[in-house]
Design an enzyme around this catalytic site. Structure first.
Site, PDB file in Angstrom:
ATOM      1  N   ASP A 177     -27.153 -11.674  61.624  1.00 28.97           N
ATOM      2  CA  ASP A 177     -25.838 -12.147  62.058  1.00 28.97           C
ATOM      3  C   ASP A 177     -25.912 -12.832  63.419  1.00 28.97           C
ATOM      4  O   ASP A 177     -25.157 -13.762  63.704  1.00 28.97           O
ATOM      5  CB  ASP A 177     -24.872 -10.963  62.110  1.00 28.97           C
ATOM      6  CG  ASP A 177     -23.421 -11.395  62.232  1.00 28.97           C
ATOM      7  OD1 ASP A 177     -23.137 -12.585  62.014  1.00 28.97           O
ATOM      8  OD2 ASP A 177     -22.575 -10.547  62.544  1.00 28.97           O
ATOM      9  N   HIS A 368     -17.649  -2.993  62.715  1.00 27.54           N
ATOM     10  CA  HIS A 368     -18.395  -4.188  63.113  1.00 27.54           C
ATOM     11  C   HIS A 368     -17.425  -5.094  63.879  1.00 27.54           C
ATOM     12  O   HIS A 368     -16.658  -5.842  63.272  1.00 27.54           O
ATOM     13  CB  HIS A 368     -18.917  -4.882  61.848  1.00 27.54           C
ATOM     14  CG  HIS A 368     -19.721  -6.116  62.091  1.00 27.54           C
ATOM     15  ND1 HIS A 368     -21.038  -6.243  61.669  1.00 27.54           N
ATOM     16  CD2 HIS A 368     -19.416  -7.296  62.682  1.00 27.54           C
ATOM     17  CE1 HIS A 368     -21.491  -7.439  61.985  1.00 27.54           C
ATOM     18  NE2 HIS A 368     -20.518  -8.099  62.612  1.00 27.54           N
ATOM     19  N   HIS A 370     -16.389  -7.982  66.808  1.00 24.09           N
ATOM     20  CA  HIS A 370     -16.759  -9.112  67.652  1.00 24.09           C
ATOM     21  C   HIS A 370     -15.976  -8.993  68.958  1.00 24.09           C
ATOM     22  O   HIS A 370     -14.871  -8.453  68.982  1.00 24.09           O
ATOM     23  CB  HIS A 370     -16.441 -10.436  66.960  1.00 24.09           C
ATOM     24  CG  HIS A 370     -17.358 -10.733  65.814  1.00 24.09           C
ATOM     25  ND1 HIS A 370     -17.594 -12.017  65.367  1.00 24.09           N
ATOM     26  CD2 HIS A 370     -18.105  -9.931  65.026  1.00 24.09           C
ATOM     27  CE1 HIS A 370     -18.440 -11.984  64.350  1.00 24.09           C
ATOM     28  NE2 HIS A 370     -18.760 -10.725  64.126  1.00 24.09           N
ATOM     29  N   CYS A 401     -19.595 -15.501  63.061  1.00 25.95           N
ATOM     30  CA  CYS A 401     -19.565 -16.112  61.729  1.00 25.95           C
ATOM     31  C   CYS A 401     -19.509 -17.638  61.837  1.00 25.95           C
ATOM     32  O   CYS A 401     -18.634 -18.178  62.521  1.00 25.95           O
ATOM     33  CB  CYS A 401     -18.366 -15.600  60.941  1.00 25.95           C
ATOM     34  SG  CYS A 401     -18.270 -16.296  59.277  1.00 25.95           S
TER      35      CYS A 401
END
Length: 468
Positions: A177, A368, A370, A401
């Site tokens: 990622d 998860h 950000h 992303c």
């Protein structure tokens, strides 16, 4: 009047330290004793120039246990200080004890080889530091620990520590990622070394790569080569992302022993990210899950846009719960809840978790986050308080992303581990090695380390070195 006592205490101490060579090392300024915290005591700075960067980070980072060096202290007296919250002072000097001063001092002489124990209070936790002077003299058997004492989080307010697990599993997603949307192709050898460094730091899970079409993510076109190089690594699981059956088959052929699938709670994002609706994606993943079961390969599930979508805006918790339950029912052993654009706050994360935990056990869930809006650590904390014990993060805060505008910046693994250390939560991760890994990949990418904890600790080491 209390301030007068403090000034007098300071004056008395200066005289004692100046006139009594057995109370301080001549290479350390007297003023140093009054400007440093309990974690910044003089620790044989004469050894610092010969130490590696990683040793310096381990020796001087907030969570490190650092035995004193008997050479640096001249085999003489060891000073101990206990911070108190009272205004009284306990000291051998009766006249000094009459003054009001918020800490007490005591000295004792340690024989060579005698164990020394000190209690250091920092960031709301107490760590017991132990070491022998004989061992620290050679620097051969120094051991560093970021664990709290047996009382765990007893020194943290119950309002904060309530419900927080004693151990948190960190899932490192940096190699996949973190690097997937880098414009410049990172050499395979660099990716492999990064994974090796991350495994060496003690991380139990490192997501290595993704078997996705190079057309969509060209950065990960070398997935097979990466897996060929890291398959023999011991000490960590190395899952890979597989978006469909073709990707799963390629991953298994490359030696992958664990895979992950990626769904979305947003219809619009599902269409833009994996080119199908939510229901179509779930049908696709059931095929992958069935094949994985036949090969005895564990499957981890991801759900994106759990609080907000770059197209649709806020996402209903009920939609998230539905997708999570579908992944759980098809056999995913663990489901990670992703705030893809980093828009979540504790106010939106808590309702989402409540909805999801009503249909899937908390021990099957990971978070998860950000850090786009600087909310990641706060969101992780409330998740821990609700019983979540698995956290995804990315070394040096890399990634985001590629299909979500403005979503760059996963929460930095170093920052997560630093916070967990402060809460007295075990991770089994070596923060020093972790910071070194972050510096390694940041240097290669030609950008500053995105971890605030790493930057601050590196700056402190540089400042300490400049005093020599």
């Amino acid at each position: 009047m209390q301030w007068n006592g403090v000034r007098r205490a300071h004056s008395i101490w200066c005289k004692r330290l100046t006139n009594n060579t057995h109370l301080h090392h001549p290479s350390i300024p007297v003023s140093h004793f009054f400007t440093m915290s309990s974690l910044e005591e003089p620790l044989s700075f004469d050894k610092l120039p010969s130490m590696s960067t990683m040793d310096r980070i381990q020796r001087f980072s907030s969570g490190a246990c650092r035995p004193r060096d008997d050479v640096g202290m001249g085999h003489r007296w060891i000073e101990g200080r206990d911070c108190t919250t009272s205004n009284s002072c306990i000291d051998d000097d009766k006249s000094f004890a009459k003054e009001s001063f918020p800490w007490r001092r005591h000295t004792r002489k340690l024989s060579e080889g005698e164990h020394m124990f000190r209690n250091i209070s920092f960031a709301g936790r107490t760590s017991t530091v132990s070491g022998t002077l004989r061992e620290s003299k050679s620097f051969k058997e120094q051991k560093y620990s970021t664990f709290s004492n047996e009382n765990g989080t007893s020194h943290i307010s119950n309002k904060i520590s309530k419900g927080i697990p004693k151990f948190v599993k960190i899932v490192e997603v940096g190699p996949r990622d973190g690097l997937q949307n880098e414009k410049n192709i990172v050499p395979t050898s660099v990716k492999v070394e990064l994974i090796q460094r991350l495994v060496s730091s003690g991380l139990p899970v490192v997501e290595a790569t993704s078997f996705v079409s190079p057309k969509w993510v060209p950065q990960l076109a070398d997935a097979k080569d990466v897996m060929d190089a890291v398959n023999t690594l011991d000490g960590a699981r190395l899952p890979v992302l597989t978006p469909n059956l073709k990707g799963f088959q390629a991953a298994v052929s490359a030696g992958a022993k664990e895979v992950a699938i990626f769904a979305s709670a947003s219809e619009s994002f599902s269409l833009s990210n994996i080119n199908c609706t939510i229901e179509e994606s779930l049908l696709r993943y059931r095929v992958v899950a069935t094949a994985a079961k036949e090969h005895s390969v564990p499957v981890r599930g991801y759900v994106s846009c759990v609080v907000g979508c770059p197209v649709e805006g806020p996402v209903l918790p009920s939609k998230v719960a539905y997708v999570v339950k579908e992944l759980y029912d098809m056999g995913c052993f663990e489901i990670s809840l992703g705030d893809t654009i980093g828009i979540g706050t504790p106010g939106s994360v808590v309702p989402m978790l409540e909805a999801v935990m009503a249909v899937v056990p908390a021990d099957k869930l990971a978070v998860h986050f950000h850090d786009t809006y600087g909310q990641a650590l706060a969101n992780i904390l409330v998740s821990l308080q609700m019983g979540i014990s698995i956290v995804d993060s990315s070394i040096a805060g890399l990634g985001g992303c590629p299909y979500a505008k403005g979503a760059s910046g996963n929460v930095a693994t170093e920052d997560v581990v630093y916070m967990l250390n402060g809460l007295g939560v075990h991770t089994n991760v070596d923060l020093g090695k972790l910071i070194a890994a972050g510096d390694f990949i940041s240097k290669h990418l030609g950008r500053p380390n995105g971890s605030k904890a790493a930057v601050a600790l590196n700056r402190r080491i540089t400042a300490d070195a400049s005093k020599i």
